[in-house]
Design a protein around this motif. Structure first.
Motif, PDB file in Angstrom:
ATOM      1  N   VAL A 234       0.846  -1.187   0.000  1.00 51.42           N
ATOM      2  CA  VAL A 234       0.000   0.000   0.000  1.00 51.42           C
ATOM      3  C   VAL A 234       0.882   1.237   0.000  1.00 51.42           C
ATOM      4  CG1 VAL A 234      -1.857   1.186   1.217  1.00 51.42           C
ATOM      5  CG2 VAL A 234      -1.639  -1.290   1.420  1.00 51.42           C
ATOM      6  N   GLY A 235       0.518   2.213  -0.797  1.00 53.46           N
ATOM      7  CA  GLY A 235       1.274   3.461  -0.792  1.00 53.46           C
ATOM      8  C   GLY A 235       0.784   4.377  -1.891  1.00 53.46           C
ATOM      9  N   VAL A 236       1.320   5.601  -1.904  1.00 51.99           N
ATOM     10  CA  VAL A 236       0.891   6.580  -2.890  1.00 51.99           C
ATOM     11  C   VAL A 236       1.486   6.236  -4.257  1.00 51.99           C
ATOM     12  CG1 VAL A 236       0.738   8.340  -1.085  1.00 51.99           C
ATOM     13  CG2 VAL A 236       2.805   8.192  -2.500  1.00 51.99           C
ATOM     14  N   SER A 237       1.045   6.950  -5.265  1.00 51.24           N
ATOM     15  CA  SER A 237       1.510   6.725  -6.635  1.00 51.24           C
ATOM     16  C   SER A 237       3.022   6.934  -6.750  1.00 51.24           C
ATOM     17  CB  SER A 237       0.767   7.702  -7.557  1.00 51.24           C
ATOM     18  OG  SER A 237       1.350   7.724  -8.828  1.00 51.24           O
ATOM     19  N   ARG A 238       3.717   6.025  -7.433  1.00 58.07           N
ATOM     20  CA  ARG A 238       5.166   6.093  -7.727  1.00 58.07           C
ATOM     21  C   ARG A 238       6.058   5.761  -6.537  1.00 58.07           C
ATOM     22  NH1 ARG A 238       6.525   5.378 -12.687  1.00 58.07           N
ATOM     23  NH2 ARG A 238       4.396   4.627 -12.869  1.00 58.07           N
TER      24      ARG A 238
ATOM     25  N   ALA B 122       8.994  13.381  -5.490  1.00 58.07           N
ATOM     26  CA  ALA B 122       8.787  14.481  -6.440  1.00 58.07           C
ATOM     27  C   ALA B 122       9.670  14.287  -7.670  1.00 58.07           C
ATOM     28  CB  ALA B 122       9.087  15.815  -5.763  1.00 58.07           C
ATOM     29  N   ALA B 123      10.904  13.836  -7.457  1.00 60.79           N
ATOM     30  CA  ALA B 123      11.804  13.627  -8.598  1.00 60.79           C
ATOM     31  C   ALA B 123      11.272  12.517  -9.504  1.00 60.79           C
ATOM     32  CB  ALA B 123      13.213  13.290  -8.101  1.00 60.79           C
ATOM     33  N   LEU B 124      10.790  11.434  -8.886  1.00 63.08           N
ATOM     34  CA  LEU B 124      10.263  10.322  -9.687  1.00 63.08           C
ATOM     35  C   LEU B 124       9.023  10.755 -10.473  1.00 63.08           C
ATOM     36  CD1 LEU B 124      10.601   7.405  -7.094  1.00 63.08           C
ATOM     37  CD2 LEU B 124      11.868   7.615  -9.236  1.00 63.08           C
ATOM     38  N   ARG B 125       8.152  11.536  -9.826  1.00 65.05           N
ATOM     39  CA  ARG B 125       6.935  11.984 -10.508  1.00 65.05           C
ATOM     40  C   ARG B 125       7.262  13.022 -11.583  1.00 65.05           C
ATOM     41  NH1 ARG B 125       2.122  12.614  -5.980  1.00 65.05           N
ATOM     42  NH2 ARG B 125       1.888  10.385  -5.551  1.00 65.05           N
ATOM     43  N   GLN B 126       8.248  13.845 -11.258  1.00 66.16           N
ATOM     44  CA  GLN B 126       8.665  14.894 -12.195  1.00 66.16           C
ATOM     45  C   GLN B 126       9.109  14.263 -13.527  1.00 66.16           C
ATOM     46  OE1 GLN B 126       8.457  18.117 -11.400  1.00 66.16           O
ATOM     47  NE2 GLN B 126       9.389  18.887 -13.288  1.00 66.16           N
TER      48      GLN B 126
ATOM     49  N   ASP C 106       6.515  19.291 -14.087  1.00 63.78           N
ATOM     50  CA  ASP C 106       5.845  20.540 -13.720  1.00 63.78           C
ATOM     51  C   ASP C 106       4.351  20.398 -13.453  1.00 63.78           C
ATOM     52  OD1 ASP C 106       8.307  21.753 -14.069  1.00 63.78           O
ATOM     53  OD2 ASP C 106       7.951  21.983 -16.221  1.00 63.78           O
ATOM     54  N   SER C 107       3.908  19.212 -13.118  1.00 64.78           N
ATOM     55  CA  SER C 107       2.499  19.023 -12.767  1.00 64.78           C
ATOM     56  C   SER C 107       2.316  19.270 -11.275  1.00 64.78           C
ATOM     57  CB  SER C 107       2.077  17.597 -13.098  1.00 64.78           C
ATOM     58  OG  SER C 107       2.880  16.684 -12.360  1.00 64.78           O
ATOM     59  N   ARG C 108       1.094  19.490 -10.888  1.00 64.05           N
ATOM     60  CA  ARG C 108       0.794  19.584  -9.462  1.00 64.05           C
ATOM     61  C   ARG C 108       1.134  18.251  -8.785  1.00 64.05           C
ATOM     62  NH1 ARG C 108      -1.058  21.311  -5.255  1.00 64.05           N
ATOM     63  NH2 ARG C 108      -2.636  20.322  -3.920  1.00 64.05           N
ATOM     64  N   TYR C 109       0.793  17.153  -9.492  1.00 60.93           N
ATOM     65  CA  TYR C 109       1.074  15.786  -9.038  1.00 60.93           C
ATOM     66  C   TYR C 109       2.535  15.607  -8.632  1.00 60.93           C
ATOM     67  CZ  TYR C 109       2.036  10.773 -10.214  1.00 60.93           C
ATOM     68  OH  TYR C 109       2.447   9.469 -10.231  1.00 60.93           O
ATOM     69  N   ALA C 110       3.443  16.275  -9.363  1.00 57.44           N
ATOM     70  CA  ALA C 110       4.880  16.096  -9.115  1.00 57.44           C
ATOM     71  C   ALA C 110       5.441  17.147  -8.167  1.00 57.44           C
ATOM     72  CB  ALA C 110       5.637  16.137 -10.437  1.00 57.44           C
TER      73      ALA C 110
ATOM     74  N   CYS D  77       3.498  16.009  -2.887  1.00 62.30           N
ATOM     75  CA  CYS D  77       4.137  14.767  -2.438  1.00 62.30           C
ATOM     76  C   CYS D  77       4.166  14.711  -0.910  1.00 62.30           C
ATOM     77  CB  CYS D  77       5.551  14.662  -3.005  1.00 62.30           C
ATOM     78  SG  CYS D  77       5.558  14.402  -4.792  1.00 62.30           S
ATOM     79  N   ARG D  78       4.531  15.852  -0.296  1.00 61.10           N
ATOM     80  CA  ARG D  78       4.576  15.897   1.174  1.00 61.10           C
ATOM     81  C   ARG D  78       3.207  15.600   1.777  1.00 61.10           C
ATOM     82  NH1 ARG D  78       8.066  20.894   1.401  1.00 61.10           N
ATOM     83  NH2 ARG D  78      10.144  19.987   1.571  1.00 61.10           N
ATOM     84  N   LEU D  79       2.189  16.231   1.182  1.00 66.41           N
ATOM     85  CA  LEU D  79       0.818  16.083   1.663  1.00 66.41           C
ATOM     86  C   LEU D  79       0.396  14.608   1.591  1.00 66.41           C
ATOM     87  CD1 LEU D  79      -1.282  18.417   2.355  1.00 66.41           C
ATOM     88  CD2 LEU D  79      -2.332  17.842   0.162  1.00 66.41           C
ATOM     89  N   GLU D  80       0.608  14.004   0.438  1.00 67.86           N
ATOM     90  CA  GLU D  80       0.168  12.615   0.250  1.00 67.86           C
ATOM     91  C   GLU D  80       0.941  11.661   1.160  1.00 67.86           C
ATOM     92  OE1 GLU D  80      -0.057  11.212  -3.784  1.00 67.86           O
ATOM     93  OE2 GLU D  80      -0.794  13.140  -4.535  1.00 67.86           O
ATOM     94  N   LEU D  81       2.264  11.848   1.218  1.00 70.90           N
ATOM     95  CA  LEU D  81       3.068  10.938   2.049  1.00 70.90           C
ATOM     96  C   LEU D  81       2.712  11.084   3.523  1.00 70.90           C
ATOM     97  CD1 LEU D  81       6.515  11.372   0.257  1.00 70.90           C
ATOM     98  CD2 LEU D  81       5.145   9.267   0.327  1.00 70.90           C
TER      99      LEU D  81
END
Lengths: 258, 258
Positions: free
Chosen positions: A145-149, A204-208, A213-217, A222-226
């Motif tokens: 279980v965990g957030v995306s990426r 953030a680096a992995l999502r980037q 440059d997305s909000r997702y990345a 990232c801090r919020l989700e983690l």
């Protein structure tokens, strides 16, 4: 190039001897090395070809796992110093057991999960990837279980291929995180849940790399989700693995023994 | 149970020492063995815990890969005979190099594909699984071709996880086979195509497990599909691997060097 060429000569896949060569060479960190694996060297002719290639290479260093002592002798007779796993390890084990090693013992040992088990586990991991088919979660050995990426899918696949373990994985989406707790379909399987997390910077680096440059990345997202995911993990006392500095092997080894 | 308990004690994942223990124990084929891996044994306390467990076990056989000589000494001082990879192999290598091994060399060697490369390769394999996204085939290192259930997906994932290779896979459906040749979108990439095949009996058994008593799983259908696929492979001179008696490691090692 004044580094060493590390040859791994094997009568089989070379996976074992590569792994030993890498571990041992890591103890000589200042040497530059490149790795050349020669697998399926299982006849005198093939050893001679390997010898030719080694002799043509400057600064070779030769590791081997050749089951047949005759094949090892071909290397030795060519004047090539070889670090052979069977020469170096098997005699000590034989002495302890009071038995002599049988070169024909071959590669079929009963201790590895068999082909079918591993393939079934791969299919299971794919069928239960990313929250698919949650009605089958009760068949999983582990549920990641965990957030995306965060590394769930590769880890589940590695557990399947290496150990024949059936690992499902379930992504915590921003929607899930806003619900304030793990989804009920997960908490029904608490003993088999394992949380994965990593540093916000790394995530953030992995999502980037995937969605620049997305909000997702963004680091904030990232801090919020983690943060939310980790609160859920703590609340339910899940074993959690921080994958920030880990290889897939390391994550899998931790999970296998968690 | 009068077999041996083979302990693999590692300060890291245990993958290397397990692999050596299995290879060496395969040379004693008449012994019954069970494998117990103790990973991440990286402090004196953890070695002491391992010692406790080993001493409580009848007929233990201990392989280890403990980088730190102090940790190895804890095992030895407990009177446990240990076959340690670094004790047995590193000194010989050091003598050949005229250097002394540095225990702190650690596990980060530049010779393994890094995390990102492997994860990207896994994503690639998943995105190009089973004929998906054929417009990206030109980005593949290898393209695995074969009939359904021949082992394409697990092989592609293993190549990605183990070697960081980007392997696509494309299924030859009965429709494709009736066309009389490989699809044009494959023949555009001939140098990177690799054919997978296996015996009709084995394929029927694998399909049977999935769809019992279907036409798809019948021996006749399997023979027909494999025959047509193999004709295509021959016509285009593809390297072909018969996976009938192979493990995923073996298939991947052959492909890596094909």
């Amino acid at each position: 190039m004044n580094g060493y060429s590390v040859f791994c000569v094997s009568d089989h896949t070379g996976v074992t001897v590569e792994s030993v060569a890498k571990s041992v060479m890591a103890q000589f960190p200042r040497l530059e090395c490149s790795l050349i694996t020669l697998p399926f060297v299982d006849s005198v002719d093939k050893v001679r070809q390997a010898v030719g290639r080694i002799l043509d290479t400057p600064r070779p260093l030769v590791f081997s796992s050749l089951t047949d002592p005759q094949l090892r002798a071909v290397l030795r007779d060519a004047g090539i110093q070889t670090f052979d796993i069977f020469d170096l390890v098997a005699p000590a084990v034989g002495a302890a057991l009071g038995q002599i090693a049988t070169p024909s013992g071959g590669h079929t040992h009963g201790m590895a999960p068999d082909y079918e088990t591993r393939i079934d586990a791969v299919n299971f991991a794919l069928n239960l990837d990313d929250g698919l088919n949650p009605e089958r979660l009760d068949q999983a050995d582990l549920i990641l279980v965990g957030v995306s990426r965060v590394g769930k899918t590769p880890t589940a696949l590695y557990l399947a291929l290496q150990y024949g373990m059936r690992a499902a994985n379930y992504p915590l989406t921003p929607d899930d995180l806003e619900q304030g707790d793990l989804p009920a379909l997960l908490t029904a399987h608490l003993p088999r849940l394992r949380g994965l997390t990593l540093s916000a910077e790394r995530l953030a680096a992995l999502r980037q790399a995937r969605y620049p440059d997305s909000r997702y990345a963004s680091l904030d997202q990232c801090r919020l989700e983690l943060g939310a995911a980790e609160r859920f993990f703590r609340r339910h006392g899940l074993p959690v693995i921080d994958t920030t500095r880990m290889s897939v092997e390391e994550i899998a080894a931790h999970l296998r023994h968690s």
